[in-house]
Design a protein around this motif. Structure first.
Motif, PDB file in Angstrom:
ATOM      1  N   ALA A  49     -48.717 -14.644 -22.475  1.00  0.00           N
ATOM      2  CA  ALA A  49     -48.553 -13.504 -23.396  1.00  0.00           C
ATOM      3  C   ALA A  49     -49.308 -12.260 -22.980  1.00  0.00           C
ATOM      4  N   ASN A  50     -50.453 -12.590 -22.083  1.00  0.00           N
ATOM      5  CA  ASN A  50     -51.045 -11.760 -21.537  1.00  0.00           C
ATOM      6  C   ASN A  50     -50.408 -10.875 -20.375  1.00  0.00           C
ATOM      7  N   ALA A  51     -49.708 -11.568 -19.663  1.00  0.00           N
ATOM      8  CA  ALA A  51     -48.891 -11.310 -18.410  1.00  0.00           C
ATOM      9  C   ALA A  51     -47.674 -10.359 -19.007  1.00  0.00           C
ATOM     10  N   GLU A  52     -47.221 -10.775 -20.052  1.00  0.00           N
ATOM     11  CA  GLU A  52     -46.035 -10.044 -20.443  1.00  0.00           C
ATOM     12  C   GLU A  52     -46.223  -8.656 -21.074  1.00  0.00           C
ATOM     13  N   ALA A  53     -47.565  -8.591 -21.602  1.00  0.00           N
ATOM     14  CA  ALA A  53     -48.108  -7.575 -22.174  1.00  0.00           C
ATOM     15  C   ALA A  53     -48.381  -6.571 -21.101  1.00  0.00           C
ATOM     16  N   THR A  54     -48.965  -7.145 -20.021  1.00  0.00           N
ATOM     17  CA  THR A  54     -49.538  -6.404 -18.928  1.00  0.00           C
ATOM     18  C   THR A  54     -48.637  -5.959 -17.794  1.00  0.00           C
ATOM     19  N   GLY A  55     -47.571  -6.490 -17.711  1.00  0.00           N
ATOM     20  CA  GLY A  55     -46.519  -6.525 -16.385  1.00  0.00           C
ATOM     21  C   GLY A  55     -46.937  -7.506 -15.284  1.00  0.00           C
ATOM     22  N   GLY A  56     -47.841  -8.479 -15.572  1.00  0.00           N
ATOM     23  CA  GLY A  56     -48.265  -9.286 -14.777  1.00  0.00           C
ATOM     24  C   GLY A  56     -47.455 -10.412 -14.748  1.00  0.00           C
ATOM     25  N   SER A  57     -47.682 -11.661 -14.312  1.00  0.00           N
ATOM     26  CA  SER A  57     -47.113 -12.819 -14.288  1.00  0.00           C
ATOM     27  C   SER A  57     -47.546 -14.162 -14.004  1.00  0.00           C
ATOM     28  N   LEU A  58     -47.386 -15.382 -14.803  1.00  0.00           N
ATOM     29  CA  LEU A  58     -47.840 -16.544 -14.818  1.00  0.00           C
ATOM     30  C   LEU A  58     -46.922 -17.370 -13.904  1.00  0.00           C
ATOM     31  N   THR A  59     -47.378 -18.145 -12.905  1.00  0.00           N
ATOM     32  CA  THR A  59     -46.607 -19.064 -12.276  1.00  0.00           C
ATOM     33  C   THR A  59     -47.243 -20.213 -12.115  1.00  0.00           C
ATOM     34  N   VAL A  60     -46.643 -21.353 -12.379  1.00  0.00           N
ATOM     35  CA  VAL A  60     -47.336 -22.801 -12.326  1.00  0.00           C
ATOM     36  C   VAL A  60     -46.627 -23.665 -10.871  1.00  0.00           C
ATOM     37  N   THR A  61     -47.525 -23.924  -9.997  1.00  0.00           N
ATOM     38  CA  THR A  61     -47.005 -24.708  -9.033  1.00  0.00           C
ATOM     39  C   THR A  61     -47.750 -25.794  -8.612  1.00  0.00           C
ATOM     40  N   HIS A  62     -47.391 -26.779  -7.756  1.00  0.00           N
ATOM     41  CA  HIS A  62     -48.136 -28.108  -7.466  1.00  0.00           C
ATOM     42  C   HIS A  62     -47.959 -27.877  -5.831  1.00  0.00           C
ATOM     43  N   ASP A  63     -47.326 -26.928  -5.372  1.00  0.00           N
ATOM     44  CA  ASP A  63     -47.180 -26.597  -3.765  1.00  0.00           C
ATOM     45  C   ASP A  63     -48.239 -25.958  -3.277  1.00  0.00           C
ATOM     46  N   ILE A  64     -49.191 -26.581  -2.410  1.00  0.00           N
ATOM     47  CA  ILE A  64     -50.357 -25.721  -1.872  1.00  0.00           C
ATOM     48  C   ILE A  64     -49.793 -24.607  -1.105  1.00  0.00           C
ATOM     49  N   GLU A  65     -48.873 -24.751  -0.004  1.00  0.00           N
ATOM     50  CA  GLU A  65     -48.715 -23.739   0.697  1.00  0.00           C
ATOM     51  C   GLU A  65     -48.035 -22.454   0.008  1.00  0.00           C
ATOM     52  N   GLU A  66     -47.097 -22.728  -0.906  1.00  0.00           N
ATOM     53  CA  GLU A  66     -46.505 -21.936  -1.910  1.00  0.00           C
ATOM     54  C   GLU A  66     -47.536 -20.960  -2.454  1.00  0.00           C
ATOM     55  N   ALA A  67     -48.541 -21.387  -3.269  1.00  0.00           N
ATOM     56  CA  ALA A  67     -49.503 -20.717  -3.875  1.00  0.00           C
ATOM     57  C   ALA A  67     -50.528 -19.902  -2.931  1.00  0.00           C
ATOM     58  N   TYR A  68     -50.728 -20.637  -1.710  1.00  0.00           N
ATOM     59  CA  TYR A  68     -51.947 -19.609  -0.957  1.00  0.00           C
ATOM     60  C   TYR A  68     -51.142 -18.738  -0.329  1.00  0.00           C
ATOM     61  N   THR A  69     -49.638 -18.866   0.097  1.00  0.00           N
ATOM     62  CA  THR A  69     -49.235 -17.781   0.930  1.00  0.00           C
ATOM     63  C   THR A  69     -49.188 -16.476   0.279  1.00  0.00           C
ATOM     64  N   GLY A  70     -49.811 -15.350   0.743  1.00  0.00           N
ATOM     65  CA  GLY A  70     -49.824 -14.078   0.358  1.00  0.00           C
ATOM     66  C   GLY A  70     -51.060 -14.042  -0.663  1.00  0.00           C
ATOM     67  N   ALA A  71     -51.876 -14.845  -1.041  1.00  0.00           N
ATOM     68  CA  ALA A  71     -52.848 -14.708  -2.155  1.00  0.00           C
ATOM     69  C   ALA A  71     -53.894 -13.484  -1.659  1.00  0.00           C
ATOM     70  N   ASP A  72     -54.150 -12.694  -2.882  1.00  0.00           N
ATOM     71  CA  ASP A  72     -55.288 -11.661  -2.401  1.00  0.00           C
ATOM     72  C   ASP A  72     -56.675 -12.227  -2.939  1.00  0.00           C
ATOM     73  N   VAL A  73     -56.529 -13.196  -3.991  1.00  0.00           N
ATOM     74  CA  VAL A  73     -57.829 -13.996  -4.679  1.00  0.00           C
ATOM     75  C   VAL A  73     -57.431 -15.420  -4.671  1.00  0.00           C
ATOM     76  N   VAL A  74     -58.395 -16.178  -4.168  1.00  0.00           N
ATOM     77  CA  VAL A  74     -58.228 -17.457  -4.464  1.00  0.00           C
ATOM     78  C   VAL A  74     -59.859 -18.076  -5.307  1.00  0.00           C
ATOM     79  N   TYR A  75     -59.333 -18.468  -6.473  1.00  0.00           N
ATOM     80  CA  TYR A  75     -60.724 -18.870  -7.405  1.00  0.00           C
ATOM     81  C   TYR A  75     -60.371 -20.329  -7.428  1.00  0.00           C
ATOM     82  N   ALA A  76     -61.470 -20.975  -7.010  1.00  0.00           N
ATOM     83  CA  ALA A  76     -61.606 -22.559  -7.162  1.00  0.00           C
ATOM     84  C   ALA A  76     -62.282 -23.033  -8.326  1.00  0.00           C
ATOM     85  N   LYS A  77     -61.743 -24.049  -8.982  1.00  0.00           N
ATOM     86  CA  LYS A  77     -62.443 -24.957  -9.963  1.00  0.00           C
ATOM     87  C   LYS A  77     -61.732 -26.375  -9.985  1.00  0.00           C
ATOM     88  N   SER A  78     -62.473 -27.319 -10.415  1.00  0.00           N
ATOM     89  CA  SER A  78     -62.259 -28.529 -10.651  1.00  0.00           C
ATOM     90  C   SER A  78     -62.207 -28.649 -12.102  1.00  0.00           C
TER      91      SER A  78
END
Ligand code: CP
Length: 335
Positions: free
Chosen positions: A220-249
């Motif tokens: 809902a936040n993303a829809e309101a702000t013009g951003g987006s939310l994507t879920v992936t389990h593919d490491i390469e797809e996620a990291y490619t072109g990233a500007d920020v990587v936030y790590a958490k377990s």
């Protein structure tokens, strides 16, 4: 009365104002905004950063902080309404919150989940009980979200990137020997989508998805702000072109209370560490983590110690941004 339980209760402009006030305090730390005021910091769990930064921040604003650890240096507490208190708890939150309110002007709560039953934990009973019964504003020092970390994190990201809208932000699950709280992960999705970033949640499989409350709020936040939310389990797809990587377990929600059954799945996921090879796929991304963090488990030394690492800046910002938040909380409730 306005509390600071989640950033979702505050407008984007108000959150930015807290961060900007934090930047001003970074330049000139001392103030009088809490002159003559007292703050109770209730720690049901350990802390280094949160405890130090709120204690020192209150002093820098002219106030007085008292740290209480229920069950250690304060009475153990019960939270259920109608409880027959025949266990260890000597005190009920209904009295504790109201009595403290006669002494202090603000109450901060740190209360982690119990990790046995997520349906119980997701009710955030301790924080909500204090918000219900306290006669003064209550703020969240990490329960099942960590809104103060959100402010410090966004402040650090903005300091380096300037405008963050439409930048690619990756929250990656990382391996860790035991299940941890989902609070910072939930918060990471909330604040990044709130500021219009293109957010990717990378986790090993469906079992590690975050609670739908936070996924839906982030959508809902993303829809309101013009951003987006994507879920992936593919490491390469996620990291490619990233500007920020936030790590958490975090622990897999379906396994709450059955952690021994999660272990075989977790044991195969050590490759979810943030390392130089993954960071090489990014757009020279910033790296951060809320701390504390196990080195060479969640991220390699080379990543943690790189010029792109924000970990110390983000931790420092806890002090500044929280002071901004406390000032706004006092100001709002004085209206
Ligand atoms: N990030 C954070 O909240 O640190 P502490 O647990 O040390 O307070």
């Amino acid at each position: 009365m306005r509390h600071f339980l989640t950033t979702q209760d505050w407008s984007l402009e108000e959150l930015q104002a807290m961060i900007d006030l934090g930047r001003a305090f970074r330049e000139n730390p001392m103030g009088r905004q809490l002159q003559g005021k007292a703050v109770a910091l209730m720690f049901f769990n350990p802390s280094l950063r949160t405890r130090s930064s709120f204690d020192i921040g209150t002093w820098q604003l002219g106030g007085h902080a008292i740290v209480l650890q229920p069950g250690k240096d304060a009475w153990g507490m019960a939270f259920e309404m109608g409880a027959v208190m025949d266990g260890d708890a000597e005190e009920h939150v209904k009295e504790a919150a109201r009595v403290l309110s006669r002494y202090v002007d603000l109450i901060g709560i740190r209360a982690f989940p119990k990790f046995q039953n997520w349906q119980e934990d997701r009710q955030d009973k301790i924080l909500n009980a204090f918000a219900t019964y306290a006669e003064v504003p209550v703020f969240n020092m990490e329960t099942i979200t960590h809104p103060c970390q959100e402010l410090a994190h966004m402040m650090a990201v903005q300091d380096r990137l300037g405008e963050v809208k439409k930048k690619k932000y990756v929250l990656t699950w990382t391996w860790h020997p035991k299940p941890l709280n989902t609070a910072v992960a939930n918060s990471s999705l909330l604040i990044s989508t709130r500021f219009g970033m293109d957010v990717t949640l990378l986790c090993p499989n469906e079992e590690y998805l975050l609670d739908e409350r936070y996924l839906n709020q982030a959508k809902a936040n993303a829809e309101a702000t013009g951003g987006s939310l994507t879920v992936t389990h593919d490491i390469e797809e996620a990291y490619t072109g990233a500007d920020v990587v936030y790590a958490k377990s975090w622990g897999a929600i379906p396994y709450f209370g059955r952690w021994e059954e999660e272990l075989p799945m977790r044991a195969k996921l050590r490759h979810f560490i943030v390392d130089e090879a993954k960071m090489a796929l990014t757009n020279n991304a910033l790296f951060s983590h809320c701390l504390p963090m196990r080195r060479n488990i969640k991220a390699t030394d080379a990543v943690v110690d790189s010029a792109q690492s924000l970990i110390i800046e983000e931790a420092e910002n806890r002090l500044h941004a929280q002071k901004g938040m406390l000032c706004k909380l006092i100001e709002e409730n004085a209206r």
